[in-house]
Design a protein around this motif. Structure first.
Motif, PDB file in Angstrom:
ATOM      1  N   ALA A 168      29.937  43.987  37.547  1.00 20.66           N
ATOM      2  CA  ALA A 168      30.200  42.896  38.245  1.00 20.66           C
ATOM      3  C   ALA A 168      29.839  42.947  39.752  1.00 20.66           C
ATOM      4  O   ALA A 168      29.868  44.219  40.295  1.00 20.66           O
ATOM      5  N   ILE A 169      29.328  42.000  40.262  1.00 22.34           N
ATOM      6  CA  ILE A 169      28.925  42.106  41.810  1.00 22.34           C
ATOM      7  C   ILE A 169      29.923  41.282  42.617  1.00 22.34           C
ATOM      8  O   ILE A 169      30.090  39.761  42.110  1.00 22.34           O
ATOM      9  N   GLU A 170      30.790  41.969  43.407  1.00 24.78           N
ATOM     10  CA  GLU A 170      31.737  40.865  43.991  1.00 24.78           C
ATOM     11  C   GLU A 170      31.322  41.162  45.547  1.00 24.78           C
ATOM     12  O   GLU A 170      31.675  41.968  46.159  1.00 24.78           O
ATOM     13  N   PRO A 171      31.286  39.603  46.155  1.00 22.45           N
ATOM     14  CA  PRO A 171      31.251  39.960  47.669  1.00 22.45           C
ATOM     15  C   PRO A 171      32.835  40.272  48.136  1.00 22.45           C
ATOM     16  O   PRO A 171      33.768  39.922  47.589  1.00 22.45           O
ATOM     17  N   ARG A 172      32.946  40.937  49.339  1.00 21.32           N
ATOM     18  CA  ARG A 172      34.201  41.628  49.914  1.00 21.32           C
ATOM     19  C   ARG A 172      35.168  40.412  50.131  1.00 21.32           C
ATOM     20  O   ARG A 172      36.247  40.627  50.076  1.00 21.32           O
ATOM     21  N   ASP A 173      34.634  39.273  50.361  1.00 20.74           N
ATOM     22  CA  ASP A 173      35.307  38.006  51.054  1.00 20.74           C
ATOM     23  C   ASP A 173      35.643  36.888  50.035  1.00 20.74           C
ATOM     24  O   ASP A 173      36.302  36.057  50.288  1.00 20.74           O
ATOM     25  N   ALA A 174      35.173  37.236  48.736  1.00 19.58           N
ATOM     26  CA  ALA A 174      35.055  36.052  47.790  1.00 19.58           C
ATOM     27  C   ALA A 174      36.080  36.095  47.020  1.00 19.58           C
ATOM     28  O   ALA A 174      36.794  35.048  46.497  1.00 19.58           O
ATOM     29  N   GLY A 175      36.700  37.326  46.538  1.00 16.82           N
ATOM     30  CA  GLY A 175      37.865  37.407  45.877  1.00 16.82           C
ATOM     31  C   GLY A 175      37.410  37.305  44.351  1.00 16.82           C
ATOM     32  O   GLY A 175      38.304  37.344  43.516  1.00 16.82           O
ATOM     33  N   ALA A 214      34.192  37.749  41.201  1.00 15.01           N
ATOM     34  CA  ALA A 214      32.657  38.152  40.825  1.00 15.01           C
ATOM     35  C   ALA A 214      31.773  36.990  40.897  1.00 15.01           C
ATOM     36  O   ALA A 214      32.084  35.793  40.754  1.00 15.01           O
ATOM     37  N   VAL A 215      30.429  37.247  41.265  1.00 11.31           N
ATOM     38  CA  VAL A 215      29.590  36.244  41.475  1.00 11.31           C
ATOM     39  C   VAL A 215      28.403  36.184  40.503  1.00 11.31           C
ATOM     40  O   VAL A 215      27.501  35.439  40.296  1.00 11.31           O
TER      41      VAL A 215
END
Length: 181
Positions: free
Chosen positions: A72-79, A81-82
Motif C-alpha cells: 500500500a502507498i499511503e500519504p502521511r496526511d491522507a489516512g 492508501a491511494v
C-alpha cells in the motif's frame, strides 16, 4: 509492516483492516485501473474478494521476508492508501515461472493520480532494492498507458521498446533502470 517511507508517504503492507480492504476493492474493481493490468483479468466484482486478494499477495511473497511484494502507498496526511507499488520477479514466457528480471510497478486509484505518489513510492522502493545489490529493475506497461510510461520516465528509466519476454509473451512496453554507480 512498513517497507519504505518518504517525507510524504509510507509504503506498507496491505492489511485486513476494513479501510484497506475497502480501498483494495475500490481500486481493483475499476475498469479504468484493471484495463492496464492484463486487459482487465482479475477485476474484482465482490468486496469479499479484497480479503482473498490481500491474503494471496501476502502468501505469494511471504518467503521473501518483505523484500518483494505488493504494498500500500499511503500519504502521511491522507489516512488511507491511494494505491499499490510492487516489486517482484517478472513471470516468464509461461506467465507463471519467475525470471531473474525484477519488476517495479504501480496501481493508483483514479482519485489519487497526478500527485506524484507513484513516482515517489517507486523511487523509495527502487532505492531500497538497489541497496541489496540488484543491478537493474524493469517496468512493463501496456500500450497506450501513457501515465504509467510517464512515471517510468520520471524515474529515469530507459525505454527498451516493445518486448514479449514476460507475462506469457504479451506485448508490453519495457523500461529499465540500472543501479546507480
Amino acid at each position: 509492516m512498513m517497507i519504505a517511507s518518504t517525507d510524504r508517504l509510507v509504503v506498507r503492507d496491505w492489511t485486513d483492516a476494513p479501510g484497506d480492504l475497502a480501498r483494495v476493492y475500490d481500486i481493483y474493481s475499476r475498469d479504468e485501473v484493471m484495463r492496464w493490468l492484463g486487459g482487465g483479468k482479475g477485476r474484482m466484482t465482490d468486496p469479499a474478494e479484497a480479503v482473498e486478494r490481500v491474503h494471496a499477495w501476502r502468501d505469494r511473497y511471504d518467503e521473501y521476508a518483505g523484500r518483494w511484494g505488493i504494498w500500500a502507498i499511503e500519504p502521511r496526511d491522507a489516512g488511507h492508501a491511494v494505491g499499490s507499488v510492487l516489486l517482484k520477479p517478472l513471470p516468464g514466457q509461461d506467465g507463471v515461472t519467475p525470471t531473474d528480471d525484477i519488476e517495479i510497478g504501480w496501481h493508483l486509484h483514479p482519485d489519487s493520480q497526478g500527485h506524484g505518489y507513484a513516482t515517489e513510492a517507486a523511487r523509495a522502493v527502487l532505492d531500497r532494492e538497489f541497496a541489496t545489490g540488484t543491478r537493474q529493475v524493469y517496468a512493463v506497461v501496456m500500450a497506450g498507458n501513457e501515465p504509467s510510461m510517464a512515471v517510468a520516465r520520471r524515474l529515469g528509466m530507459t525505454h527498451l521498446g516493445v518486448r514479449t519476454d514476460w507475462y506469457g509473451g504479451i506485448e508490453l512496453d519495457a523500461f529499465v533502470l540500472q543501479r546507480p554507480a
